[in-house]
Design an enzyme around this catalytic site. Structure first.
Site, short mmCIF file in Angstrom:
data_model
loop_
_atom_site.label_atom_id
_atom_site.label_comp_id
_atom_site.label_asym_id
_atom_site.label_seq_id
_atom_site.Cartn_x
_atom_site.Cartn_y
_atom_site.Cartn_z
CG HIS A 260 57.08 -2.13 -27.73
ND1 HIS A 260 57.61 -0.93 -27.28
CD2 HIS A 260 56.22 -1.79 -28.73
CE1 HIS A 260 57.09 0.06 -27.99
NE2 HIS A 260 56.25 -0.44 -28.87
CD GLU A 261 55.47 -4.31 -31.68
OE1 GLU A 261 54.29 -4.04 -31.98
OE2 GLU A 261 56.37 -3.46 -31.73
CG HIS B 74 51.29 -1.85 -29.49
ND1 HIS B 74 50.92 -0.56 -29.20
CD2 HIS B 74 52.60 -1.79 -29.86
CE1 HIS B 74 51.95 0.26 -29.38
NE2 HIS B 74 52.99 -0.47 -29.77
CB CYS C 61 55.89 3.47 -29.98
SG CYS C 61 54.44 2.50 -30.47
#
Length: 223
Positions: free
Chosen positions: A129-130, A133, A87
């Site tokens: 994954h994004e 966030h 990351c």
């Protein structure tokens, strides 16, 4: 009411420049903006994304990259598969993470169109994954208990400023380094989950949930 205006498009340009320095995905909260905006740029040579549809039609990575969007809604499916993730928010730290192999993603593009993408491989993983966030999550939240200590040791080496000398001194009077968590006793610190440890050491803006955009007619600036 949040508009997709020149200011946001300029910020997106900055995000893409940051991403070009090394990485395949970046969410706005990672660079200090608490909004649900993401840019992804996976090389067309990626061989793991073997299935990609946009609004029900076959597509290629070259046709959709860079992929810039807001307000994503994800529906991961398929089997859980491991992959070594890193990351841009926690550089030089890597760990195996289990994620679903496929994703159905409903995305609003920067020109206001809403598209549905179905995919597998690296694109499916990057989307998950994004979007984590945007919800205040990090890939380290998902590491296995077996990898817990490895990640903490790596954090100590790569992010020493995230630790402070707050444990009682040992022989010779030199304090032992401990995690930054001033309200916890030494015994409590040892019982912290990895998620809690990461957050106690990396209290940054990207660990907060990002609010969704609220769109209205005529709010888009198309380049």
């Amino acid at each position: 009411m949040v508009h997709i205006n020149k200011d946001l498009l300029s910020f997106l340009d900055d995000m893409q420049e940051t991403l070009a320095q090394g990485g395949i995905g970046l969410a706005a909260p990672q660079v200090g903006r608490a909004i649900q905006m993401v840019t992804i740029n996976i090389p067309p040579t990626d061989a793991t994304t073997t299935w990609l549809e946009v609004d029900g039609r076959p597509a290629t990575l070259a046709q959709i990259m860079p992929l810039n969007f807001i307000n994503p809604v994800l529906h991961p499916f398929g089997r859980n598969v491991p992959y070594r993730e890193g990351c841009l928010s926690i550089t030089k730290v890597y760990a195996n993470v289990l994620r679903r192999s496929c994703v159905k993603a409903i995305l609003t593009l920067m020109d206001g169109r809403t598209v549905t993408i179905k995919c597998n491989g690296l694109l499916a993983r990057c989307l998950q994954h994004e979007v984590d966030h945007l919800q205040g999550g990090l890939f380290t939240d998902l590491v296995s208990p077996e990898d817990h200590d490895k990640v903490v040791r790596r954090l100590r080496l790569t992010h020493p400023d995230a630790f402070e000398e707050d444990d009682p001194p040992h022989e010779g009077g030199t304090p032992r380094p401990g995690p930054r968590c001033p309200n916890a006793t030494h015994a409590q610190k040892n019982r912290l989950t990895l998620r809690e440890q990461i957050r106690s050491r990396l209290s940054c803006a990207f660990l907060k949930n990002a609010p969704a955009f609220h769109l209205e007619a005529g709010a888009f600036v198309i380049r």
